[in-house]
Design a protein around this motif. Structure first.
Motif, PDB file in Angstrom:
ATOM      1  N   LEU A   1       6.035  16.854  -3.533  1.00  0.00           N
ATOM      2  CA  LEU A   1       5.933  15.674  -2.678  1.00  0.00           C
ATOM      3  C   LEU A   1       5.219  14.593  -3.473  1.00  0.00           C
ATOM      4  N   ILE A   2       5.663  13.339  -3.304  1.00  0.00           N
ATOM      5  CA  ILE A   2       4.894  12.220  -3.833  1.00  0.00           C
ATOM      6  C   ILE A   2       4.559  11.269  -2.688  1.00  0.00           C
ATOM      7  N   SER A   3       3.309  10.836  -2.672  1.00  0.00           N
ATOM      8  CA  SER A   3       2.819   9.885  -1.677  1.00  0.00           C
ATOM      9  C   SER A   3       2.374   8.627  -2.392  1.00  0.00           C
ATOM     10  N   ALA A   4       2.734   7.465  -1.833  1.00  0.00           N
ATOM     11  CA  ALA A   4       2.298   6.195  -2.404  1.00  0.00           C
ATOM     12  C   ALA A   4       0.857   5.861  -2.035  1.00  0.00           C
ATOM     13  N   LEU A   5       0.267   6.645  -1.141  1.00  0.00           N
ATOM     14  CA  LEU A   5      -1.130   6.446  -0.753  1.00  0.00           C
ATOM     15  C   LEU A   5      -1.976   7.537  -1.381  1.00  0.00           C
ATOM     16  N   ARG A   6      -3.116   7.154  -1.938  1.00  0.00           N
ATOM     17  CA  ARG A   6      -4.040   8.124  -2.509  1.00  0.00           C
ATOM     18  C   ARG A   6      -4.869   8.767  -1.399  1.00  0.00           C
ATOM     19  N   MET A   7      -5.572   9.811  -1.767  1.00  0.00           N
ATOM     20  CA  MET A   7      -6.389  10.525  -0.787  1.00  0.00           C
ATOM     21  C   MET A   7      -7.512   9.658  -0.225  1.00  0.00           C
ATOM     22  N   ASP A   8      -7.944   8.661  -0.990  1.00  0.00           N
ATOM     23  CA  ASP A   8      -9.031   7.802  -0.505  1.00  0.00           C
ATOM     24  C   ASP A   8      -8.533   6.597   0.282  1.00  0.00           C
ATOM     25  N   GLY A   9      -7.223   6.515   0.519  1.00  0.00           N
ATOM     26  CA  GLY A   9      -6.670   5.434   1.326  1.00  0.00           C
ATOM     27  C   GLY A   9      -6.204   4.234   0.540  1.00  0.00           C
ATOM     28  N   THR A  10      -6.405   4.227  -0.786  1.00  0.00           N
ATOM     29  CA  THR A  10      -5.878   3.149  -1.612  1.00  0.00           C
ATOM     30  C   THR A  10      -4.479   3.512  -2.073  1.00  0.00           C
ATOM     31  N   GLY A  11      -3.762   2.533  -2.587  1.00  0.00           N
ATOM     32  CA  GLY A  11      -2.429   2.809  -3.096  1.00  0.00           C
ATOM     33  C   GLY A  11      -1.449   1.715  -2.766  1.00  0.00           C
ATOM     34  N   ILE A  12      -0.185   2.072  -2.674  1.00  0.00           N
ATOM     35  CA  ILE A  12       0.902   1.121  -2.450  1.00  0.00           C
ATOM     36  C   ILE A  12       1.161   1.038  -0.950  1.00  0.00           C
ATOM     37  N   THR A  13       0.893  -0.115  -0.364  1.00  0.00           N
ATOM     38  CA  THR A  13       1.124  -0.303   1.071  1.00  0.00           C
ATOM     39  C   THR A  13       1.813  -1.638   1.305  1.00  0.00           C
ATOM     40  N   ALA A  14       2.358  -1.791   2.487  1.00  0.00           N
ATOM     41  CA  ALA A  14       2.972  -3.056   2.901  1.00  0.00           C
ATOM     42  C   ALA A  14       2.746  -3.233   4.395  1.00  0.00           C
ATOM     43  N   ASN A  15       2.564  -4.462   4.800  1.00  0.00           N
ATOM     44  CA  ASN A  15       2.392  -4.787   6.215  1.00  0.00           C
ATOM     45  C   ASN A  15       3.668  -5.367   6.795  1.00  0.00           C
ATOM     46  N   ALA A  16       3.915  -5.047   8.057  1.00  0.00           N
ATOM     47  CA  ALA A  16       5.090  -5.589   8.734  1.00  0.00           C
ATOM     48  C   ALA A  16       5.013  -7.122   8.773  1.00  0.00           C
ATOM     49  N   PRO A  17       6.152  -7.777   8.569  1.00  0.00           N
ATOM     50  CA  PRO A  17       7.466  -7.188   8.310  1.00  0.00           C
ATOM     51  C   PRO A  17       7.556  -6.614   6.901  1.00  0.00           C
ATOM     52  N   ALA A  18       8.124  -5.390   6.812  1.00  0.00           N
ATOM     53  CA  ALA A  18       8.219  -4.678   5.536  1.00  0.00           C
ATOM     54  C   ALA A  18       9.500  -3.853   5.518  1.00  0.00           C
ATOM     55  N   TYR A  19      10.009  -3.647   4.316  1.00  0.00           N
ATOM     56  CA  TYR A  19      11.230  -2.848   4.151  1.00  0.00           C
ATOM     57  C   TYR A  19      10.985  -1.810   3.059  1.00  0.00           C
ATOM     58  N   PHE A  20      11.308  -0.560   3.364  1.00  0.00           N
ATOM     59  CA  PHE A  20      11.167   0.566   2.429  1.00  0.00           C
ATOM     60  C   PHE A  20      12.549   1.173   2.190  1.00  0.00           C
ATOM     61  N   GLU A  21      12.837   1.501   0.928  1.00  0.00           N
ATOM     62  CA  GLU A  21      14.180   1.991   0.591  1.00  0.00           C
ATOM     63  C   GLU A  21      14.093   3.025  -0.537  1.00  0.00           C
TER      64      GLU A  21
END
Length: 544
Positions: A354-374
């Motif tokens: 599994l790969i997660s764009a969020l790290r265990m400490d809550g940092t990482g790759i995020t986006a706020n609505a409106p947002a599109y994931f593909e």
């Protein structure tokens, strides 16, 4: 005699390929096993005073050889050279110094996932240790399977002699070469084995358009042993991961085999990140994209210093085969191949990814609505495979009891036949965790939960998620959340409160079994199955 012919005729028989490799008449050249219980792993079959007992595997009297007979296998003890058989009107295992005549001294060895059952050819009953005290018997009437009657499931542990061949189940199709997951190039000979079947049709998808053209490579009549050969012209087919589908028919069938290999030659076609955004992301800003071109994959167990985390933030890993880390090159489930990320599930290593764009400490790759994931990927179908692309709200890293949204863009379940889900589609689910009364899941907000019949949707090529690459996306808008398959809207609901207000991140995984509830049976693929991710990208902003 030709034991392969016997296996073909006895359609209920699961047989060992090339049994001579297991037990030649020359005893010094035999393949030797310990027979270990699945139910109580400390127990093995061994001889004591002419009776078969179960206990620790100590000495040669706990070692066995399988020798082909007329209707099954003779099972010989290495320490005494005695053979197993059933005395008249008895289910208790006895031994004889001479190779026994008749069916009471012969045994059918049938595969069940990574284990086998051992069934007497005369009585049809299974060797088992449900009665843990005293001699072992062959009195179990019920067929053991992945879920029931583990007292009759055994692991053949290879301890000496030539390497054993794999176990074949009559009526199943196997491509014995090229090996599953291997690299191919140019004209490639496919060696097909399907005991109990008579004919095989082989197909794959040629380059062309967006989804390729479904093409029949050939149709072959299998010989009496269920074997056949066909040449696959790999240069005409797409470069990279391809799926070759083999459909076998005959008295013991039908059955399918989906050979996933990596074409190092072929035609470069629809590979990598598109030059333009999808229509549903027009006017939005690209905030992240990964085409997986870096040979040094940026994955770690907690995400610190890397792009991805190899576990679900906040806890709750859910795969029946554990999600594993990338740090150990011997056990990592991840590999970079040209512009693809391969995630491999391997039962022998007990690993998948599994790969997660969020790290265990809550940092990482995020986006706020409106947002599109593909994401664009293809994955293996076998009982228990569970590939997915999904997004969650960021607060999940705080723990499993925190209010969060989960939007499952695609959950696909592998396997065909009774007890397995249909492969003609995949599932979309919206979950609003810990937001209802008493911390329960909230079901009052608008949501979608259902199956997408992808092979019936015009404009998607008529191919399922395990046959070729497809693109899966979700647009989390200010008012509506819309799900896409190959840029075609397939579901929508009102945007949930947290999805519209909190940062979102994506996860990609190749789970095996687990809380999905589906059985795991990867035996047809020798316990190894793959998922290939072409790319993933994230957009944000605009007013969709």
């Amino acid at each position: 005699m030709n034991f392969s012919l016997t296996c073909t005729a006895l359609l209920s028989l699961a047989c060992l390929v090339t049994p001579a490799a297991h037990a030649q008449n020359e005893k010094d050249d035999a393949t030797i096993y310990e027979i270990q219980s699945r139910w109580i792993q400390e127990r093995h079959l061994y001889l004591d005073g002419g009776r078969v007992q179960s206990g620790p595997a100590e000495g040669e009297q706990a070692r066995w050889v399988l020798e082909p007979g007329d209707s099954g296998y003779h099972i010989r003890n290495v320490g005494t050279d005695d053979y197993l058989h059933l005395e008249a009107d008895s289910d208790v295992l006895a031994t004889t110094a001479e190779r026994p005549e008749g069916d009471r001294g012969q045994w059918l060895v049938e595969s069940v996932d990574a284990y086998v059952t051992i069934r007497n050819t005369a009585t049809g009953k299974y060797i088992n240790i449900e009665n843990q005290d005293g001699p072992v018997d062959s009195g179990l009437d019920n067929r053991p399977d992945a879920d029931n009657w583990w007292s009759g499931l055994w692991k053949l542990v290879h301890v000496a002699g030539p390497k054993p061949e794999r176990i074949f189940q009559a009526g199943e199709v196997i491509v014995t070469s090229p090996a599953y997951g291997s690299k191919i190039d140019g004209d490639t000979t496919l060696n097909i084995r399907a005991p109990g079947l008579e004919r095989a049709v082989v197909k794959s998808r040629l380059p062309g358009g967006r989804f390729g053209e479904d093409a029949t490579i050939g149709e072959i009549d299998l010989d009496d042993a269920g074997e056949g050969v066909l040449v696959f012209p790999a240069d005409k087919y797409p470069h990279g991961p391809i799926v070759i589908r083999v459909h076998g028919t005959g008295p013991a069938g039908p059955n399918n085999y989906y050979l996933m290999v990596y074409n190092t030659g072929g035609v470069s076609w629809n590979e990598g990140l598109p030059d333009n955004p999808p229509p549903q992301a027009e006017g939005m800003q690209l905030v992240f994209a990964d085409d997986f071109t870096d040979e040094d994959l940026s994955i770690s167990s907690d995400g610190q210093g890397t792009t991805y985390t190899s576990h679900k933030p906040g806890g709750g890993d859910f795969s029946g085969i554990p999600f594993s880390d990338h740090e150990n090159p011997e056990t990592t489930p991840f590999a970079q191949m040209d512009t693809y990320l391969r995630i491999r599930a391997d039962q022998s290593k007990n690993t998948t990814g599994l790969i997660s764009a969020l790290r265990m400490d809550g940092t990482g790759i995020t986006a706020n609505a409106p947002a599109y994931f593909e994401c664009r990927f293809v994955a293996q179908s076998a009982p228990g495979t569970w590939p997915a692309f999904w997004v969650m709200t960021q607060d999940i890293h705080k723990g499993l009891d925190v209010p969060v949204d989960e939007l499952d863009i695609i959950e696909a379940y592998g396997g065909e036949g009774p007890g397995n889900p249909s492969q003609t589609g995949y599932w979309i689910h919206a979950h609003y965790w810990n937001q209802g009364p008493d911390g329960e899941k909230d079901t009052t907000q608008d949501r979608f939960a259902g199956k997408i019949p992808m092979t019936e949707i015009e404009g998607t090529g008529g191919a399922s998620w395990f046959e070729t690459f497809h693109t899966y996306g979700v647009l989390v808008g200010e008012e509506h959340t819309v799900y896409y398959l190959d840029d075609i809207e397939v579901a929508r609901h009102e945007t949930a409160k947290l999805s519209g207000d909190r940062p979102l991140f994506f996860l990609i995984n190749f789970a095996i079994g687990g809380i999905s509830g589906w059985k795991i049976d990867l035996a047809q693929y020798d316990g190894v199955v793959d998922m290939y991710v072409d790319y993933v990208r994230v957009y944000e902003g605009g007013t969709p």
